[in-house]
Design an enzyme around this catalytic site. Structure first.
Site, PDB file in Angstrom:
ATOM      1  N   LYS A  62       0.886  -1.250   0.069  1.00  0.00           N
ATOM      2  CA  LYS A  62       0.106   0.162  -0.074  1.00  0.00           C
ATOM      3  C   LYS A  62       0.766   1.158   0.049  1.00  0.00           C
ATOM      4  O   LYS A  62       0.580   1.993  -0.894  1.00  0.00           O
ATOM      5  CB  LYS A  62      -0.998   0.071   1.232  1.00  0.00           C
ATOM      6  N   HIS A 113       0.436  -7.395  17.291  1.00  0.00           N
ATOM      7  CA  HIS A 113      -0.751  -8.189  17.452  1.00  0.00           C
ATOM      8  C   HIS A 113      -1.255  -8.262  18.614  1.00  0.00           C
ATOM      9  O   HIS A 113      -0.391  -7.999  19.792  1.00  0.00           O
ATOM     10  CB  HIS A 113       0.026  -9.549  16.965  1.00  0.00           C
TER      11      HIS A 113
END
Ligand SMILES: CC(C)(COP(=O)(O)OP(=O)(O)OC[C@H]1O[C@@H](n2cnc3c(N)ncnc32)[C@H](O)[C@@H]1OP(=O)(O)O)[C@@H](O)C(=O)NCCC(=O)NCCS
Length: 127
Positions: A62, A113
């Protein structure tokens, strides 16, 4: 240093667990480098680390401004972990050529995470 792009991604960890259970090496070897496979498989919750790296690769794509297109390969966007644990991006092959042609000299990356999701943010820069 000039910022050329920013990318972010979030990945469901259970999706990665399913892919590994269903496809084993045919999945991991297509997406991850052998360095990354060694790193993740040495951890207690391997899927969490695989998911963080998946998010990192998508975040880098991206930041390139392209997403996943011809000439960019998942396993050529590699997350290298420093002694401190800090992640760095190493590009290789066609993906490295692609980045160089666009003047990209450096990629900054951060990974996090939790129990269910992994996320990553990448910034691509020229010197
Ligand atoms: C860096 C730190 C803040 C991570 O926070 P966390 O809430 O535990 O974990 P998160 O899920 O948000 O992030 C984990 C990711 O942080 C990144 N990370 C780890 N150490 C890092 C560092 N020194 N600098 C930047 N990023 C780091 C890694 O990418 C890691 O994921 P990975 O192992 O899959 O590559 C924390 O581990 C820390 O303070 N470490 C330094 C001290 C230390 O090592 N303590 C050991 C326990 S006493």
């Amino acid at each position: 240093m000039r910022i050329l792009g920013l990318g972010t991604d979030i990945v469901e960890i259970s999706r990665v667990t399913d892919m590994i259970e269903r496809h084993a090496e045919s999945f991991t070897e297509r997406i991850y480098s052998s360095y990354e496979i060694d790193y993740c498989s040495s951890k207690k919750n391997a899927s969490q680390h695989y998911a963080g790296r998946w998010a990192a690769k998508e975040a880098v794509m991206k930041a390139f401004g392209t997403g996943f297109i011809k000439g960019i390969h998942w396993n050529e966007i590699e997350v290298i972990s420093q002694q401190s644990g800090q992640p760095e991006v190493r590009l290789s092959g066609e993906t490295s050529t692609f980045a160089r042609q666009r003047g990209i000299d450096q990629i900054l990356l951060s990974i996090s995470h939790g129990k269910e999701y992994a996320t990553a943010t990448a910034i691509v820069c020229s010197e």
